[in-house]
Scaffold this motif. Structure first.
Motif, short mmCIF file in Angstrom:
data_model
loop_
_atom_site.label_atom_id
_atom_site.label_comp_id
_atom_site.label_asym_id
_atom_site.label_seq_id
_atom_site.Cartn_x
_atom_site.Cartn_y
_atom_site.Cartn_z
N LYS A 14 0.82 -1.21 0.00
CA LYS A 14 0.00 0.00 0.00
C LYS A 14 0.85 1.26 0.00
CE LYS A 14 -0.58 -0.04 5.06
NZ LYS A 14 -1.56 -0.24 6.16
N PHE A 15 2.04 1.18 0.57
CA PHE A 15 2.90 2.35 0.63
C PHE A 15 3.48 2.69 -0.75
CE2 PHE A 15 3.18 0.36 4.89
CZ PHE A 15 2.52 1.35 5.60
N GLN A 25 0.67 4.21 -2.75
CA GLN A 25 0.39 5.58 -2.32
C GLN A 25 1.42 6.57 -2.83
OE1 GLN A 25 -2.57 6.12 -0.78
NE2 GLN A 25 -2.11 8.26 -1.32
N LYS A 26 2.66 6.16 -2.96
CA LYS A 26 3.69 7.04 -3.53
C LYS A 26 3.31 7.46 -4.94
CE LYS A 26 7.59 5.16 -0.88
NZ LYS A 26 8.86 4.39 -0.95
N ARG A 79 0.25 7.47 -6.26
CA ARG A 79 -0.94 8.32 -6.20
C ARG A 79 -0.62 9.71 -5.66
NH1 ARG A 79 -4.93 3.41 -4.19
NH2 ARG A 79 -5.54 2.76 -6.28
N ASP A 80 0.26 9.79 -4.69
CA ASP A 80 0.63 11.09 -4.14
C ASP A 80 1.38 11.93 -5.16
OD1 ASP A 80 -0.57 10.55 -1.74
OD2 ASP A 80 1.29 10.06 -0.68
N ASN A 123 -3.18 8.04 -10.73
CA ASN A 123 -4.03 6.97 -10.21
C ASN A 123 -4.00 5.72 -11.07
OD1 ASN A 123 -5.09 8.30 -7.88
ND2 ASN A 123 -6.36 9.56 -9.23
N ASN A 133 -6.32 -2.12 -2.07
CA ASN A 133 -5.78 -0.83 -2.49
C ASN A 133 -6.56 -0.21 -3.65
OD1 ASN A 133 -3.26 -0.53 -0.77
ND2 ASN A 133 -2.90 -2.55 -1.68
N CYS A 179 -6.91 -1.18 -6.75
CA CYS A 179 -6.18 -1.17 -8.02
C CYS A 179 -6.07 -2.61 -8.50
CB CYS A 179 -4.80 -0.54 -7.86
SG CYS A 179 -3.65 -1.46 -6.82
#
Length: 270
Positions: A144-145, A148-149, A151-152, A156, A185, A187
């Motif tokens: 998930k990390f 998220q990188k 997406r941040d 997406n 997540n 995705c």
């Protein structure tokens, strides 16, 4: 093609990333892409052609790494333009992201590099879909990390690929519990069939494999609801310049995909 995720979800079937481990030449790439694209179109399987323009992670310095970056990337672009299908390739450093993005639709992050923040951000900032291979050393929950990188960084279009977990020094094992865990997540989750069957770190410095289990692993993945499959295939794996020990012979792919399509229909009907 910009919205690759929508394309991958365009049918009720699983989607497929398939092709040779590394681009060895134009004719072999075009032949594989042509045969697989025809087969997947008939079975309504969304297809992405896979081919590495360079293999940076090799056990031995004398192992084949590629025919030249730009030459191989041009072949990937020709595959895309000729067969009107997306193409995916690995990148190995942040500097490679923008270069490869000019030729391909999906940037793939190798498993050993999935925690590299600068690489993930650079890939995300190209606007291309980013496929992150789960490190053999990571839990499904920790992916998930990495997602998220991406997406941040404003992207997406991201997917996760399971490719086995280190099991002793010379083997990998697939924990199928990780598929639904990573799907949390929101995705697509892909199962890399052929790399999950590798037997790395052999004494000779050449990775081994169990291609006899490709069908078994693929069927198990479909049964637990994986979104897509990743399969490396070659006309003659015995002479492939990379990962031949765990590749699927191209002539065996039609029957396998037909069987998997039948299984997928049964799974989604439940």
């Amino acid at each position: 093609m910009t919205d690759i995720i929508s394309y991958l979800k365009s049918t009720d079937n699983f989607f497929l990333l398939a092709g040779p481990c590394v681009i060895e030449g134009e004719q072999m790439a075009m032949d594989i892409a042509g045969q697989v694209s025809e087969l997947t179109a008939a079975l309504r399987i969304p297809y992405v052609f896979k081919g590495s323009y360079r293999k940076a992670n090799r056990s031995r310095i004398d192992s084949f790494t590629g025919i030249g970056d730009l030459k191989a990337l041009e072949i990937l672009r020709k595959v895309r333009d000729t067969y009107n299908i997306p193409v995916v390739t690995d990148i190995h450093s942040a500097e490679e992201a923008a270069m490869a993005a000019e030729y391909v639709d999906v940037l793939q992050i190798p498993a050993f590099l999935c925690r590299q923040t600068d690489l993930l951000i650079a890939a995300a900032q190209t606007g291309k879909m980013v496929n992150i291979k789960k490190g053999q050393f990571l839990s499904p929950e920790s992916m998930k990390f990495a997602v998220q990188k991406v997406r941040d960084a404003g992207n997406n279009q991201v997917a996760i690929t399971e490719r086995g977990t280190t099991f002793g020094y010379q083997d990998l094992v697939i924990d199928y519990r990780g598929i639904p865990e990573m799907q949390k997540n929101d995705c697509p989750v892909i199962l890399d069939i052929t790399h999950s069957l590798q037997q790395p770190n052999q004494a000779a410095g050449v990775t081994g494999g169990r291609p006899d289990l490709i069908s078994t692993v693929a069927k198990a993945g479909i049964a637990v609801g994986v979104d897509g499959l990743f399969i490396e295939t070659h006309q003659n794996p015995a002479v492939a310049k990379s990962d031949g020990a765990n590749m699927l012979q191209l002539s065996l792919l039609p029957r396998l995909l037909e069987e998997l399509t039948v299984l997928r229909k049964a799974v989604v009907s439940l």
